[in-house]
Design an enzyme around this catalytic site. Structure first.
Site, mmCIF file in Angstrom:
data_model
loop_
_atom_site.group_PDB
_atom_site.id
_atom_site.type_symbol
_atom_site.label_atom_id
_atom_site.label_comp_id
_atom_site.label_asym_id
_atom_site.label_seq_id
_atom_site.Cartn_x
_atom_site.Cartn_y
_atom_site.Cartn_z
ATOM 1 N N TYR A 150 0.860 -1.183 0.000
ATOM 2 C CA TYR A 150 0.000 0.000 0.000
ATOM 3 C C TYR A 150 0.894 1.229 0.000
ATOM 4 C CZ TYR A 150 -3.478 3.419 1.720
ATOM 5 O OH TYR A 150 -4.309 4.514 1.863
ATOM 6 N N ASP A 245 9.357 2.623 -0.264
ATOM 7 C CA ASP A 245 8.314 3.343 0.481
ATOM 8 C C ASP A 245 8.530 3.013 1.960
ATOM 9 O OD1 ASP A 245 4.650 3.382 0.503
ATOM 10 O OD2 ASP A 245 6.179 4.297 1.786
ATOM 11 N N LYS A 273 4.644 9.242 8.928
ATOM 12 C CA LYS A 273 4.442 8.707 10.273
ATOM 13 C C LYS A 273 5.455 9.222 11.307
ATOM 14 C CE LYS A 273 2.249 4.634 8.246
ATOM 15 N NZ LYS A 273 0.871 4.506 8.737
#
Ligand code: KE4
Length: 435
Positions: A150, A245, A273
Site C-alpha cells: 500500500y 516506500d 508517520k
C-alpha cells in the site's frame, strides 16, 4: 486495565452511531471502522505512553500507536513541551522556517539514499509525488508495485493494494480510470522472477519499482534474503529507479530505515508517520541529481499549503532526537521479540496454527501453518479467527490493529509488564477460540 466483565462501551457506541450519519462509515479512514474484525470501534478519549483510554474509561495497551507515529510513546513530555513552545510562535507560516532545515538535515543524515528531501503532509502525498518524479526523471510511464503493498490512496497505486483496500476486500476502487492504472504493473512480493519478466515484457518503458521494503500492509511480511538486493540489480540493469516506500519502516526498523538495516540503497525514498511525531508530515527524497527536478529547482511540479509547517517539523525533530538516544532500537527489538515470541508460543500451546515475527518495533502474525511470503499466501490465513482474536483481546484491554492486513507497532513506552499482560490475555482468549 479493564477486566472482562466491565467492558462497557456505551459511550463509544453512541458516538460511533452518530458518526456514521456524519461521515462515511463514521470514520476519517476506512481501516478504523473495524469492518474486518467485527464489532464497533472504540472511541478514543486520550492516550499516553503505551496506553489508550476510551470514552467509557476503559484502558488498553496500544499496539497500533496511531499506525506508527507514536514510536516514543503517545504524548511524550519532551515532544509536548516542544510543541507548546512552538505553538506561541505560530502553527503555520506558508514560508521558509529554520525548523524545515533542521528536520531535513536529520533525515538526510539518517537515510542512506537521501541527499535532498521535500516535505509534504502525508505518506500518500509523498508516494504520489515520488511517482511523478520517477516518471519525470526517466521519461517513462510504467511502474511496478507489489500485490498487497500500500502506497497511499493516489489513483495509480490502487491496484492490488494492501491496508484498507485489502481489509475491505475491495477490487481496487471505483473512480480510478483504467487509463490511470494501465501503467501500473504488479508482481507478487518476494518474486524476483516475476519482476524480471515484467522488465522483459516492457523494455525501456518502466520508470521504476516501488515497494514496502518490509511489508506492513498485507500483514507483516519481511523480504526474503536476496529480494531487495535483486531488485537493486534489476532496476540498475534496466535503467529504472528503485524506490523504497519507508512511510512505515522509516525510523522504525532502524534509525536509517530498512535501507540501513538491509544495506540496500534505493534511488528514492518516501517517509511519513514517525518523522511527524504524530503530526501530519510526509516526505520524499533521494539523490540530489533526481531531486533537483522538483519545482522550483526544476520543472516537476508539487506543492502544499501546510508542507513543512513549524509545528509538525517541531514534533518530528523532537521525535528523531529521542530516537537518536543510544539503545532505543535495541530496546524496541527486545520488547517486540519478547511480545511476538510469547504470542506465537501461547497460540501454539492452545492448538492454533500460527506464524509471525518482528523486525524492531514492527510485528505481525497470521493464523496459518505456513510462513507467509506474499499477499496471496497472507489471504489464505484464517482471517475469521483473527477477527475473533482481535475482539477478545480488545475486551481484555489490548488494542491490536483491527485488520489481519496490517502490522503491529510497539514503542519505547511499552514495558515488560505490558508485554507479559498481553501474552497472558492472549492465552486466555486463544484457549476459548476453536482451533
Ligand atoms: P498516509 O497517507 O496514510 O499518511 O500514508 C500512506 C501510506 C504509504 N505507504 C505506506 C507503506 C503506508 O503504510 C501508508 C499508510 N499506512 C496505513 C496503515 N497501514 C495508514 C492507516 C490508515 O490508512 O488509516
Amino acid at each position: 486495565m479493564v477486566s472482562t466483565n466491565s467492558f462497557n462501551t456505551t459511550k463509544s457506541e453512541e458516538i460511533f452511531t452518530a458518526a456514521q450519519k456524519l461521515m462515511p462509515g463514521g470514520v476519517s479512514s476506512p481501516v478504523r471502522a473495524f469492518k474486518s474484525v467485527g464489532g464497533q470501534p472504540i472511541v478514543f478519549d486520550r492516550v499516553k505512553g503505551a496506553y489508550i483510554w476510551d470514552v467509557d474509561g476503559n484502558q488498553y495497551i496500544d499496539y497500533v500507536g496511531t499506525w506508527g507515529p507514536a514510536i516514543c510513546g503517545h504524548t511524550h513530555p519532551e515532544v509536548i513541551n516542544a510543541l507548546k513552545e512552538a505553538l506561541d510562535k505560530g502553527t503555520s507560516f506558508g514560508a521558509p522556517s529554520v525548523q524545515e532545515n533542521i528536520l531535513a538535515e536529520m533525515v538526510i543524515d539518517a537515510v542512506p539514499s537521501i541527499e535532498m528531501v521535500r516535505f509534504v503532509n502525508s505518506g500518500t502525498e509523498a508516494c504520489m509525488s515520488v511517482l511523478r518524479l520517477m516518471r519525470a526523471y526517466t521519461g517513462r510511464d510504467k511502474i511496478i508495485k507489489f500485490e498487497g503493498c500500500y502506497h497511499g490512496h493516489a489513483d495509480m497505486f490502487l491496484v492490488k493494494a494492501g491496508s484498507g483496500v485489502a481489509t475491505l476486500g475491495l477490487p481496487d476502487s471505483p473512480g480510478v480510470p483504467k487509463t490511470t492504472t494501465n501503467n501500473t504493473l504488479t508482481a507478487p512480493y518476494n518474486d524476483l522472477e516475476a519482476v524480471k519478466a515484467l522488465f522483459a515484457q516492457n523494455p525501456g518503458e518502466i520508470a521504476g519499482v516501488i515497494l514496502e521494503p518490509v511489508v506492513g500492509n498485507a500483514g507483516f511480511i519481511p523480504p526474503e534474503a536476496g529480494f531487495l538486493e535483486g531488485l537493486r540489480v534489476l532496476t540498475q540493469e534496466n535503467g529504472a529507479l528503485l524506490v523504497f516506500d519507508e512511510v512505515m519502516t522509516g525510523f522504525r526498523i532502524a534509525y536509517g530505515g530498512a535501507q540501513e538495516k538491509f544495506r540496500v540503497t534505493p534511488d528514492l525514498t518516501t517517509l511519513g508517520k514517525v518523522i511527524g511525531g504524530g503530526l501530519p508530515v510526509g516526505a520524499y527524497g533521494g539523490k540530489a541529481e533526481i531531486m533537483s527536478l522538483v519545482a522550483p529547482a526544476g520543472p516537476m511540479y508539487q506543492a502544499g499549503t501546510l508542507s513543512g509547517n513549524p509545528l509538525a517539523m517541531t514534533a518530528g525533530i523532537k521525535t528523531l532526537e529521542l530516537l537518536q538516544k543510544p539503545g532505543t532500537y535495541a530496546y524496541l527489538e527486545q520488547i517486540t521479540k519478547q511480545l511476538i515470541d510469547g504470542l506465537l508460543q501461547v497460540a501454539q500451546e492452545t492448538g492454533h496454527a500460527v506464524t509471525g515475527g518482528n523486525i524492531s518495533g514492527m510485528f505481525g502474525m497470521f493464523f496459518t501453518n505456513q510462513v507467509v511470503h506474499n499477499y496471496e499466501e497472507a489471504k489464505t490465513s484464517d482471517t475469521t479467527k483473527f477477527g475473533r482474536f482481535h475482539r477478545g483481546m480488545l475486551e481484555k484491554g489490548i488494542y491490536l490493529a483491527p485488520s489481519q492486513f496490517e502490522a503491529g507497532f510497539t514503542s519505547l513506552a511499552h514495558t515488560e509488564e505490558d508485554v507479559q499482560k498481553t501474552i497472558a490475555a492472549a492465552k486466555e482468549v486463544l484457549k476459548d477460540l476453536p482451533a
